[in-house]
Design an enzyme around this catalytic site. Structure first.
Site, PDB file in Angstrom:
ATOM      1  N   ASP A  17       2.094   5.793   1.602  1.00  0.00           N
ATOM      2  CA  ASP A  17       1.757   5.513   0.244  1.00  0.00           C
ATOM      3  C   ASP A  17       1.772   6.890  -0.522  1.00  0.00           C
ATOM      4  O   ASP A  17       0.735   7.489  -0.463  1.00  0.00           O
ATOM      5  CB  ASP A  17       0.463   4.746   0.351  1.00  0.00           C
ATOM      6  CG  ASP A  17       0.038   4.094  -1.119  1.00  0.00           C
ATOM      7  OD1 ASP A  17       0.753   4.748  -2.027  1.00  0.00           O
ATOM      8  OD2 ASP A  17      -0.644   3.503  -1.085  1.00  0.00           O
ATOM      9  N   HIS A  18       2.442   6.931  -1.532  1.00  0.00           N
ATOM     10  CA  HIS A  18       2.550   8.243  -2.421  1.00  0.00           C
ATOM     11  C   HIS A  18       1.302   8.447  -3.341  1.00  0.00           C
ATOM     12  O   HIS A  18       0.987   9.279  -4.104  1.00  0.00           O
ATOM     13  CB  HIS A  18       3.699   8.374  -3.210  1.00  0.00           C
ATOM     14  CG  HIS A  18       4.231   9.759  -3.298  1.00  0.00           C
ATOM     15  ND1 HIS A  18       3.281  10.694  -3.211  1.00  0.00           N
ATOM     16  CD2 HIS A  18       5.537  10.174  -3.326  1.00  0.00           C
ATOM     17  CE1 HIS A  18       4.168  11.979  -3.357  1.00  0.00           C
ATOM     18  NE2 HIS A  18       5.276  11.597  -3.465  1.00  0.00           N
ATOM     19  N   ARG A  19       0.459   7.321  -3.600  1.00  0.00           N
ATOM     20  CA  ARG A  19      -0.662   7.177  -4.122  1.00  0.00           C
ATOM     21  C   ARG A  19      -1.656   8.080  -3.464  1.00  0.00           C
ATOM     22  O   ARG A  19      -2.788   8.681  -4.284  1.00  0.00           O
ATOM     23  CB  ARG A  19      -1.233   5.863  -4.529  1.00  0.00           C
ATOM     24  CG  ARG A  19      -0.340   4.973  -5.293  1.00  0.00           C
ATOM     25  CD  ARG A  19      -1.129   3.666  -5.660  1.00  0.00           C
ATOM     26  NE  ARG A  19      -0.820   3.196  -4.237  1.00  0.00           N
ATOM     27  CZ  ARG A  19      -1.505   1.717  -4.082  1.00  0.00           C
ATOM     28  NH1 ARG A  19      -1.901   1.021  -5.179  1.00  0.00           N
ATOM     29  NH2 ARG A  19      -1.640   1.409  -2.745  1.00  0.00           N
ATOM     30  N   PRO A  32       3.323   2.496  -3.899  1.00  0.00           N
ATOM     31  CA  PRO A  32       4.927   3.465  -3.994  1.00  0.00           C
ATOM     32  C   PRO A  32       5.238   4.206  -2.574  1.00  0.00           C
ATOM     33  O   PRO A  32       4.698   4.981  -2.136  1.00  0.00           O
ATOM     34  CB  PRO A  32       4.371   4.461  -5.026  1.00  0.00           C
ATOM     35  CG  PRO A  32       3.071   4.604  -5.014  1.00  0.00           C
ATOM     36  CD  PRO A  32       2.464   3.233  -4.479  1.00  0.00           C
TER      37      PRO A  32
END
Length: 448
Positions: A419-421, A245
Site C-alpha cells: 500500500d503506497h499510502r 494504491p
C-alpha cells in the site's frame, strides 16, 4: 405443559448478516442435549458448527440445507419440557422470536450463540424486494395507442434501384448465375463499382449458412450462486483493489542454500518429524525482515498509521469453498519448528472448512504461495486492513552466474504488493531485498 423455545441464527461474533445452512445433524423428534452440535452453517468466513443451547426434543426445523437465513431468524424449535401435557391446538407455541429478537434489536444487538461474545455492531439486513403490486397496477392502466410505423427508407443500392422502377446493376453472366442458383438480385448489395453486383456477391449469397449448434448455450452453462467464502473474498478484493494504491515489485533469488539447508534439516533429530517447506522459510524471513521495515506490518487507519509490534501472519489457502487467509498468531515469536507446525495445522484446517472465524481476523501481513501451482510469480492483492502481501513463486532449476561461471541453481521469484499510502518505494524495496537475502543465504538470519 410443553415448553417450546425457538433458536434463532446467532451472530458468531464476526458481524454476520446471514449464513447458509450446510447440514442438519438432527431431525424432528430427536432428543438433544445442551451444547450438542445440531447444525453446520457456512458464514462469509468459514464453516461453523452450532451447539444447541437447551436440552429437549426437536419439534421443527425452520430452514432446509442449502437455504440462506438472516441473522436472528428462527432455525429450530426445541421442546424443553417434552414430558409435559400437550397444549391445546389453538395455542401458539412461545418462541424466542417474538420478544428476544425485538429486545435485542432495541439494544442495537442481534441474537447471540451461547459461548460467543457480545456483538458491538448492528447487522445490516438485506433490502426487501420490490412489491409486485406496482407491476399489477401498471397492467391495469390504459395503454396509449401505438404510434404509426416509421417510414422505412431503403439504404442499399439494390433497394434504391427497385424504388425507382429499375433493375439491379449486374452483368449478364452474373444475372444468369443468379437465376440458376435461385438468387433474387434485388436482395443483394453490390460490392462492385457503383454498386454493381458481382459473381462473388451471388456465390456468397448462395453459400449455405454455417450450421449452428442445436443445443442452446444455456444448456451447456452452469450457474452457481455467489455466497459464503466466495462472496466475502470478492467483496474484500474489490474493496482492497480500489481503496489501497497498489505497487508491486519483483525479485528473482538464488535459493540453492535454502534448499540445501532444508535437506539437512530433514535429517536433524529435532525437525525430522516436521514438514519444513519453502513456505516455512519464507514465513520466517518475512517475520525477520518486518523488524527492519515495520511499515510493511502497519495499517492505514484514516488520519493515522498504526504500527504493530507483533506479526499475525496470514497464509493464503485454496479450499473447495474458495480462498481463505487464516492467521498464524505471533508468528514473529515462533521458532522454525513452531512455524512449520502452525502452518501445517492451519492449512489442513482451512482445506477442511473448519477454520474458526476468529482465526480469519486481525492479520498484519500475508504470504501467498503460488509456487505450489507451478506459477512463477504474480501481482497479489493486499488483504483489507493490511499493507503488504508477498507472493512466493515456484522453485526451478535455472542458469545462474556464480564466480563468473554459468551454473545450474535453484531459483525462485518473489513479488511484493504494498500500500503506497503506508509503504514508500524505498521501504518496500528494502523489505523485499531483506526477504530475498535471507532465502538466498539462511545464515543472514543471525544478523537480525
Amino acid at each position: 405443559m410443553p415448553d417450546f423455545k425457538v433458536f434463532p441464527l446467532p451472530d458468531t461474533a464476526e458481524g454476520l448478516v446471514d449464513a447458509e445452512i450446510l447440514a442438519w445433524h438432527v431431525k424432528p423428534g430427536d432428543e438433544v442435549a445442551v451444547n450438542q452440535i445440531i447444525v453446520e452453517i457456512e458464514t462469509a468466513k468459514a464453516a461453523v458448527e452450532l451447539p444447541c443451547p437447551w436440552a429437549g426434543v426437536v419439534t421443527e426445523l425452520h430452514a432446509r440445507a442449502g437455504e440462506t437465513v438472516n441473522v436472528g431468524s428462527p432455525i429450530v424449535t426445541i421442546d424443553v419440557d417434552p414430558g409435559g401435557k400437550a397444549a391445546p391446538e389453538t395455542a401458539a407455541p412461545e418462541t424466542a422470536t417474538t420478544a428476544a429478537p425485538a429486545a435485542a434489536e432495541q439494544n442495537g444487538q442481534n441474537a447471540m450463540l451461547v459461548g460467543y461474545g457480545p456483538k458491538t455492531t448492528t447487522a445490516k439486513r438485506r433490502p426487501r424486494k420490490a412489491s409486485v403490486a406496482a407491476p399489477a397496477a401498471a397492467a391495469q392502466a390504459p395503454q396509449a395507442a401505438p404510434e404509426p410505423p416509421a417510414l422505412v427508407v431503403p439504404d442499399t443500392p439494390a433497394a434504391l434501384l427497385e424504388t425507382r422502377g429499375l433493375v439491379p446493376l449486374a452483368k449478364p453472366p452474373v444475372r444468369k448465375l443468379a437465376k440458376d442458383l435461385g438468387i433474387d438480385l434485388r436482395t443483394l448489395t453490390g460490392s462492385g463499382d457503383n454498386g454493381v453486383i458481382t459473381r462473388e456477391d451471388v456465390e456468397r449469397a448462395a453459400a449455405p449458412a454455417p450450421e449452428l449448434s442445436t443445443v442452446e448455450p444455456a444448456a451447456r452453462e452452469r450457474r452457481v450462486p455467489v455466497k459464503g467464502v466466495r462472496k466475502m473474498t470478492a467483496r474484500a478484493m474489490v474493496e482492497s483493489a480500489f481503496t489501497a494504491p497498489h505497487v508491486t515489485e519483483f525479485l528473482t533469488v538464488d535459493v540453492t542454500p535454502m534448499m540445501e539447508l532444508r535437506a539437512r534439516l530433514k535429517e536433524h533429530p529435532t525437525l525430522r518429524d516436521v514438514k519444513v517447506t519453502p513456505l516455512t522459510f519464507a514465513a520466517k524471513a518475512v517475520c525477520l525482515a518486518a523488524k527492519r521495515t515495520p511499515d510493511v506490518n502497519a495499517t492505514w487507519d484514516g488520519e493515522e498509521i498504526v504500527y504493530k509490534d507483533y506479526v499475525h501472519l496470514g497464509i493464503a489457502a485454496a479450499t473447495p469453498r474458495g480462498l481463505v487467509v487464516p492467521k498464524v498468531r505471533d508468528a514473529d515469536r515462533m521458532s522454525l519448528r513452531e512455524l512449520a507446525e502452525a502452518i501445517d495445522t492451519l492449512t489442513v484446517t482451512a482445506r477442511d472448512g473448519k477454520t474458526p472465524p476468529a482465526d480469519m481476523l486481525g492479520g498484519t501481513i500475508t504470504i501467498t504461495n503460488v509456487g505450489v501451482f507451478g506459477v512463477d510469480t504474480g501481482t497479489p492483492i493486499i488483504n483489507p486492513g493490511e499493507s503488504a502481501i508477498l507472493a512466493l513463486g515456484a522453485i526451478r532449476d535455472m542458469p545462474w552466474v556464480v564466480d563468473g561461471q554459468i551454473v545450474p541453481r535453484k531459483a525462485c521469484q518473489l513479488s511484493l504488493s504494498f500500500d503506497h499510502r503506508v509503504v514508500d518505494g524505498q521501504q518496500g524495496s528494502r523489505f523485499l531485498a531483506d526477504v530475498g537475502a535471507i532465502l538466498a543465504d539462511p545464515a543472514m538470519a543471525i544478523t537480525y
